[in-house]
Design a protein around this motif. Sequence first.
Motif, PDB file in Angstrom:
ATOM      1  N   PHE A   1       0.845  -1.199   0.000  1.00  0.00           N
ATOM      2  CA  PHE A   1       0.000   0.000   0.000  1.00  0.00           C
ATOM      3  C   PHE A   1       0.870   1.235   0.000  1.00  0.00           C
ATOM      4  O   PHE A   1       2.029   1.199   0.408  1.00  0.00           O
ATOM      5  CB  PHE A   1      -0.995   0.003   1.175  1.00  0.00           C
ATOM      6  CG  PHE A   1      -0.477   0.641   2.425  1.00  0.00           C
ATOM      7  CD1 PHE A   1      -0.582   2.022   2.591  1.00  0.00           C
ATOM      8  CD2 PHE A   1       0.092  -0.108   3.437  1.00  0.00           C
ATOM      9  CE1 PHE A   1      -0.115   2.621   3.756  1.00  0.00           C
ATOM     10  CE2 PHE A   1       0.555   0.478   4.593  1.00  0.00           C
ATOM     11  CZ  PHE A   1       0.449   1.852   4.750  1.00  0.00           C
ATOM     12  N   SER A   2       0.324   2.292  -0.507  1.00  0.00           N
ATOM     13  CA  SER A   2       1.067   3.538  -0.603  1.00  0.00           C
ATOM     14  C   SER A   2       0.067   4.674  -0.496  1.00  0.00           C
ATOM     15  O   SER A   2      -0.903   4.725  -1.250  1.00  0.00           O
ATOM     16  CB  SER A   2       1.801   3.569  -1.938  1.00  0.00           C
ATOM     17  OG  SER A   2       2.371   4.830  -2.132  1.00  0.00           O
ATOM     18  N   ASN A   3       0.279   5.541   0.467  1.00  0.00           N
ATOM     19  CA  ASN A   3      -0.652   6.646   0.703  1.00  0.00           C
ATOM     20  C   ASN A   3       0.160   7.942   0.728  1.00  0.00           C
ATOM     21  O   ASN A   3       0.723   8.304   1.745  1.00  0.00           O
ATOM     22  CB  ASN A   3      -1.390   6.387   2.031  1.00  0.00           C
ATOM     23  CG  ASN A   3      -2.332   7.516   2.405  1.00  0.00           C
ATOM     24  OD1 ASN A   3      -2.608   8.404   1.599  1.00  0.00           O
ATOM     25  ND2 ASN A   3      -2.814   7.496   3.643  1.00  0.00           N
ATOM     26  N   ILE A   4       0.237   8.594  -0.421  1.00  0.00           N
ATOM     27  CA  ILE A   4       1.018   9.822  -0.533  1.00  0.00           C
ATOM     28  C   ILE A   4       0.071  11.018  -0.468  1.00  0.00           C
ATOM     29  O   ILE A   4      -0.963  11.038  -1.139  1.00  0.00           O
ATOM     30  CB  ILE A   4       1.829   9.856  -1.848  1.00  0.00           C
ATOM     31  CG1 ILE A   4       2.690   8.596  -2.004  1.00  0.00           C
ATOM     32  CG2 ILE A   4       2.684  11.116  -1.934  1.00  0.00           C
ATOM     33  CD1 ILE A   4       3.734   8.387  -0.928  1.00  0.00           C
ATOM     34  N   THR A   5       0.434  12.004   0.354  1.00  0.00           N
ATOM     35  CA  THR A   5      -0.376  13.215   0.517  1.00  0.00           C
ATOM     36  C   THR A   5      -0.540  13.923  -0.833  1.00  0.00           C
ATOM     37  O   THR A   5       0.408  13.991  -1.618  1.00  0.00           O
ATOM     38  CB  THR A   5       0.316  14.147   1.531  1.00  0.00           C
ATOM     39  OG1 THR A   5       0.590  13.396   2.706  1.00  0.00           O
ATOM     40  CG2 THR A   5      -0.548  15.335   1.882  1.00  0.00           C
ATOM     41  N   ALA A   6      -1.736  14.444  -1.080  1.00  0.00           N
ATOM     42  CA  ALA A   6      -2.082  15.039  -2.379  1.00  0.00           C
ATOM     43  C   ALA A   6      -1.070  16.096  -2.837  1.00  0.00           C
ATOM     44  O   ALA A   6      -0.706  16.133  -4.014  1.00  0.00           O
ATOM     45  CB  ALA A   6      -3.481  15.630  -2.310  1.00  0.00           C
TER      46      ALA A   6
END
Length: 202
Positions: free
Chosen positions: A92-97
């Motif tokens: 998973f990868s959750n990069i801030t907009a």
Amino acid sequence: MCNLRLLELQDIWLVLCITLYVIHIAGAISVASPQRSMTRSVQEDVFFSVRVTCQGVPTLQWTFMSGAVSRSIGSWQPDSSDIGGGGGGGSFSNITADYVDRVETYANGSLGLARLRLADAGFYVLTVTEDSGSSKDSGFVLKVNEVIYEDLQYLSVSALVLFCLAGLLMLSMWLLNRAYKNIKACRRRREQNGNETELQPL
Ligand SMILES: *[C@@H]1O[C@H](CO)[C@@H](O)[C@H](O)[C@H]1NC(C)=O
Ligand SMILES: *[C@@H]1O[C@H](CO)[C@@H](O)[C@H](O)[C@H]1NC(C)=O
């Protein structure tokens, strides 16, 4: 005498076990990085190179801090097969907009940040969290310099514009001067013609 010895042996075992456990806890996560402090210029890229080693699959979280500002850049989890190897991706990868088009994530925990701005200067903290819940922080410092050649570019463009304006001014003055001379010559000729026509009947 014999009992005492047994107790001592037990104590030694206990101490040894605790020591090993502490070493295990403390040594479970290790973050190796060749450089902790970097200086870059505006528009350049930076690569925070790290190699995270720990047990199981870590969760990698990068946070930016500057003064009172603290914001998440992103968090990701590498595929277990990727650990130790290169390549992005992960489970998973959750990069801030704000960062999504400038950030590159790596399985070893490294972070690439492209097209730096002055506001990117500050502290970058990598938090590695293991499945067991234990975590470790590592800090990095980034300095971002203003680009001098941008100012030079601005100056040279201004100079060019001024030169063009001066050239245009000179050209228009020359043209005006010529036009004035032409008009003067024309008028003189006409006056002469007029004089001749006036003179003719005499
Ligand atoms: C982490 O992985 C990247 C990409 O494979 C590599 O360029 C970098 O050198 C690695 N960092 C360390 C400290 O091994
Ligand atoms: C992504 O990260 C942000 C900030 O850390 C968090 O608020 C959000 O819940 C996360 N989203 C997902 C899908 O994990």
